[in-house]
Design a protein around this motif. Structure first.
Motif, PDB file in Angstrom:
ATOM      1  N   ARG A 286      -7.181   3.707  -4.452  1.00  0.00           N
ATOM      2  CA  ARG A 286      -8.137   3.244  -3.453  1.00  0.00           C
ATOM      3  C   ARG A 286      -8.271   4.298  -2.358  1.00  0.00           C
ATOM      4  O   ARG A 286      -7.355   5.075  -2.109  1.00  0.00           O
TER       5      ARG A 286
ATOM      6  N   VAL B  86       0.868  -1.172   0.000  1.00  0.00           N
ATOM      7  CA  VAL B  86       0.000   0.000   0.000  1.00  0.00           C
ATOM      8  C   VAL B  86       0.905   1.223   0.000  1.00  0.00           C
ATOM      9  O   VAL B  86       1.789   1.341   0.842  1.00  0.00           O
TER      10      VAL B  86
ATOM     11  N   VAL C  64      -8.474   4.239   1.570  1.00  0.00           N
ATOM     12  CA  VAL C  64      -8.161   3.266   2.615  1.00  0.00           C
ATOM     13  C   VAL C  64      -8.224   3.924   3.982  1.00  0.00           C
ATOM     14  O   VAL C  64      -8.101   5.143   4.114  1.00  0.00           O
TER      15      VAL C  64
ATOM     16  N   THR D 140      -9.159   8.947   6.339  1.00  0.00           N
ATOM     17  CA  THR D 140      -8.844   8.024   5.246  1.00  0.00           C
ATOM     18  C   THR D 140      -7.746   8.623   4.371  1.00  0.00           C
ATOM     19  O   THR D 140      -7.440   9.813   4.463  1.00  0.00           O
TER      20      THR D 140
ATOM     21  N   VAL E  91      -4.273  -1.947   7.142  1.00  0.00           N
ATOM     22  CA  VAL E  91      -4.907  -1.041   6.195  1.00  0.00           C
ATOM     23  C   VAL E  91      -6.133  -1.742   5.637  1.00  0.00           C
ATOM     24  O   VAL E  91      -6.040  -2.885   5.179  1.00  0.00           O
ATOM     25  N   GLU E  92      -7.285  -1.058   5.681  1.00  0.00           N
ATOM     26  CA  GLU E  92      -8.513  -1.594   5.106  1.00  0.00           C
ATOM     27  C   GLU E  92      -8.865  -0.801   3.863  1.00  0.00           C
ATOM     28  O   GLU E  92      -8.893   0.433   3.882  1.00  0.00           O
ATOM     29  N   VAL E  93      -9.143  -1.503   2.767  1.00  0.00           N
ATOM     30  CA  VAL E  93      -9.571  -0.849   1.528  1.00  0.00           C
ATOM     31  C   VAL E  93     -11.065  -0.568   1.653  1.00  0.00           C
ATOM     32  O   VAL E  93     -11.865  -1.469   1.891  1.00  0.00           O
TER      33      VAL E  93
ATOM     34  N   ARG F  67      -8.177  -6.333   3.547  1.00  0.00           N
ATOM     35  CA  ARG F  67      -7.303  -5.803   4.596  1.00  0.00           C
ATOM     36  C   ARG F  67      -5.877  -6.272   4.359  1.00  0.00           C
ATOM     37  O   ARG F  67      -5.649  -7.409   3.957  1.00  0.00           O
TER      38      ARG F  67
ATOM     39  N   VAL G  45      -2.323   0.447  -4.532  1.00  0.00           N
ATOM     40  CA  VAL G  45      -2.141  -0.860  -3.908  1.00  0.00           C
ATOM     41  C   VAL G  45      -1.610  -1.858  -4.933  1.00  0.00           C
ATOM     42  O   VAL G  45      -1.782  -1.701  -6.136  1.00  0.00           O
TER      43      VAL G  45
END
Length: 192
Positions: free
Chosen positions: A146, A99, A148, A109, A134-136, A125, A114
C-alpha cells in the motif's frame, strides 16, 4: 504406443532451471535451531564460510572474520539503521491492524505492508496511538503493498514512529520485540 504431438502443436516448454523457483530454496529447519534471542557477544554469532573455488563450506564465528580476509577481498558494510517500522493499532471498527513501513517514497508517503490486507483498502485508517495514525491512500496490487500517509501530531513522523513503533522482528522469531532488540537489530555501523 509412443505419445506424439500434432505437427502444428508446440513442444512443451523445458522445465525451469534449478534455482529459478522460490521452492528450490525450501528446506526443513527444526524450530529448536532457530535462535529466539541474539547472543550476548555479537562476534560469537555463527558465520558460514563458502569457498567456491574449493567447493567447501565451513562453520565459524564472526570473531574469525579478520583472519579469513585476504588482500584484495571486499567487505561490504551495511550502514542502514532499522526503524521501529512495525506499527500496531486499530481500525475504525476497533479491530487490530498492523502497518509495516517499507520505504519512504519521498513525497510524504510510504510504501507499506498491512494486515489484514483484505480490510485495509484505500481510504482506511489505522490509529496507532493518540496523535499517530496511518491512512491508506492506494493499493499496489502487483506488489501487494500500500501507499500510506503517516499522520503525526506535531508533524515529526520519524520521531512518532520511533516512539510508538516496534522493531520488525522476522516472522520466525516467536516473541514480541523488546527494548534490547532496538539496539541488537542494528548493525554496529548503522548510521542512516
Amino acid at each position: 504406443m509412443q505419445a506424439t504431438h500434432a505437427p502444428d502443436a508446440e513442444p512443451p516448454p523445458p522445465p525451469p532451471a534449478r534455482g529459478a523457483r522460490t521452492s528450490d530454496y525450501d528446506f526443513d529447519l527444526p524450530a529448536e535451531l532457530v535462535a529466539q534471542a541474539p547472543l550476548a557477544r555479537r562476534d560469537a554469532s555463527r558465520l558460514m564460510v563458502v569457498d567456491r573455488a574449493a567447493g567447501t563450506v565451513a562453520h565459524r564465528t564472526f570473531a574469525d572474520l579478520p583472519g579469513l580476509m585476504r588482500a584484495g577481498d571486499a567487505l561490504v558494510v551495511n550502514t542502514t539503521r532499522v526503524l521501529r517500522a512495525r506499527l500496531l493499532g486499530t481500525r475504525d471498527s476497533g479491530r487490530p491492524a498492523e502497518v509495516l513501513l517499507l520505504r519512504d517514497l519521498g513525497d510524504g508517503t510510504w510504501e507499506a505492508m498491512v494486515r489484514p490486507g483484505g480490510k485495509l483498502g484505500a481510504g482506511r485508517r489505522v490509529t496507532v496511538a493518540p496523535g499517530l495514525s496511518v491512512e491508506v491512500l492506494d493499493v499496489f496490487a502487483e506488489r501487494r503493498t500500500r501507499r500510506v500517509r503517516v499522520d503525526a501530531a506535531g508533524g515529526d513522523v520519524l520521531a512518532a514512529v520511533e516512539r510508538h513503533g516496534h522493531i520488525p522482528l522476522p516472522p520466525y522469531i516467536e516473541r514480541a520485540d523488546t527494548e534490547e532488540d532496538a539496539e541488537r537489530y542494528q548493525t554496529v555501523y548503522a548510521r542512516e
